[in-house]
Design an enzyme around this catalytic site. Structure first.
Site, PDB file in Angstrom:
ATOM      1  N   HIS A  37      -9.555   0.871  -8.436  1.00  0.00           N
ATOM      2  CA  HIS A  37     -10.185   0.124  -7.340  1.00  0.00           C
ATOM      3  C   HIS A  37     -11.537  -0.457  -7.783  1.00  0.00           C
ATOM      4  CE1 HIS A  37      -7.739   3.069  -4.850  1.00  0.00           C
ATOM      5  NE2 HIS A  37      -7.359   1.919  -4.348  1.00  0.00           N
ATOM      6  N   GLN A  61       2.312   0.589   7.623  1.00  0.00           N
ATOM      7  CA  GLN A  61       3.048   0.398   6.367  1.00  0.00           C
ATOM      8  C   GLN A  61       3.691   1.684   5.866  1.00  0.00           C
ATOM      9  OE1 GLN A  61      -0.711  -0.920   4.323  1.00  0.00           O
ATOM     10  NE2 GLN A  61       0.171   0.116   2.568  1.00  0.00           N
ATOM     11  N   SER A 186      -3.864   6.374  -6.177  1.00  0.00           N
ATOM     12  CA  SER A 186      -4.379   7.472  -5.349  1.00  0.00           C
ATOM     13  C   SER A 186      -3.349   8.590  -5.262  1.00  0.00           C
ATOM     14  CB  SER A 186      -4.705   6.959  -3.951  1.00  0.00           C
ATOM     15  OG  SER A 186      -5.589   5.861  -4.050  1.00  0.00           O
ATOM     16  N   ARG A 187      -2.069   8.242  -5.368  1.00  0.00           N
ATOM     17  CA  ARG A 187      -1.019   9.254  -5.228  1.00  0.00           C
ATOM     18  C   ARG A 187      -0.919  10.165  -6.458  1.00  0.00           C
ATOM     19  NH1 ARG A 187       1.532   4.961  -1.986  1.00  0.00           N
ATOM     20  NH2 ARG A 187       1.794   5.819   0.110  1.00  0.00           N
TER      21      ARG A 187
END
Ligand code: PAF
Length: 286
Positions: A37, A61, A186-187
């Protein structure tokens, strides 16, 4: 760095910037920020006079059985990570700011969501298109930066902007990777140490397949079968491994360049996605 929660206030701020002639850049995120990011923010900083980072875990989403509830949220940590990057505004609305009671509008695309992740996540890209439309109209951004790890998302947004004449320039940013090749996400936080060690196999497989196509192999069935076998041997459950046209995302019967090789696969309960664009001149884009 100002934190704004209401879409109306963000719009006022951006309108004031435009009156001064400034170019406004947006980096949409769902928080849980990582180096990937930050690279998008730096890219926005280079191209725009004022930079907005949005942080919003968008419920529309996520499917009913997906990870909306457990998606990592820590605004203070995210704000800390943005310090020093010269961000002007963080837009961090609550769910009710974005979707007040009575909300009923949908934004749907016809063909792009029928491929890749859209097959197992049928409502995902409608949710992305909806929230991104709202983020664009609230921020009045002139440009917005998206990472190519979510390749299908980028194509959906490019199409959305073109179809609805939204007038936002979409800047694609190459995927940022860990040293061992794993695409930052992020996962990745969900992976156990053991799964984390296996995870880079996903990108290794994509690169190996890209090299084979580049050397002239075209039989998609053989390439797919072998790729899936290597992934399964490494403990992945493969959702898809696709050889497709980088623009329409339609499956190609025979692999050729330009090509997008895209995959989604689970390690334990964590779903990872990655892709490799095989382009005519410069070799596989990493
Ligand atoms: O890529 C993401 O983080 C999200 O899908 C986005 C673009 C911020 C929309 O919620």
């Amino acid at each position: 760095m100002e934190v704004i929660r209401e879409p109306g206030r963000l719009r006022e701020r951006s309108d004031a910037w435009h009156r001064q002639g400034w170019v406004v850049g947006l980096v949409p995120t769902m928080g849980a920020l990582h180096e990937g990011h930050l690279a998008l923010v730096r890219a926005a900083r280079k191209e725009a006079d004022r930079v907005i980072v949005s942080i919003f875990v968008n419920p529309t989403q996520f499917g009913p059985s997906e990870d909306f509830a457990r998606y990592p949220r820590n605004l203070d940590r995210d704000l800390g990570m943005l310090q020093g990057l010269d961000v002007d505004v963080v837009f961090a609305p609550g769910v009710e700011d974005m979707y007040p009671p009575g909300f009923q509008t949908r934004v749907e695309l016809d063909r792009l969501p029928r491929h890749l992740c859209g097959l197992s996540r049928p409502h995902h890209f409608g949710g992305v298109a909806l929230v991104v439309t709202k983020l664009f109209t609230a921020s009045r951004a002139d440009l917005a930066v998206f990472g190519q790890k979510d390749y299908q998302q980028v194509r959906v947004i490019e199409q959305l902007v073109s179809d609805l004449d939204l007038g936002v320039r979409i800047v694609r940013h190459p995927t940022i990777r860990e040293e061992d090749g794993l695409a930052m996400s992020s996962r990745n936080l969900y992976l156990s140490p053991e799964e984390r060690m296996r995870a880079p196999t996903l990108y290794r497989v994509l690169r190996a397949l890209g090299d084979r196509v580049r050397r002239g192999e075209g039989d998609v069935e053989i390439l797919r079968e072998e790729g899936i076998r290597v992934l399964e041997d490494a403990g992945f459950q493969v959702d898809y491994l696709a050889f497709c046209d980088p623009w329409s995302l339609e499956d190609l019967p025979v692999a050729r360049v330009p090509l997008l090789i895209a995959a989604a696969a689970r390690l334990g309960s964590t779903r990872l996605i990655d892709n490799l664009e095989v382009t005519p001149d410069a070799g596989p884009v990493v």
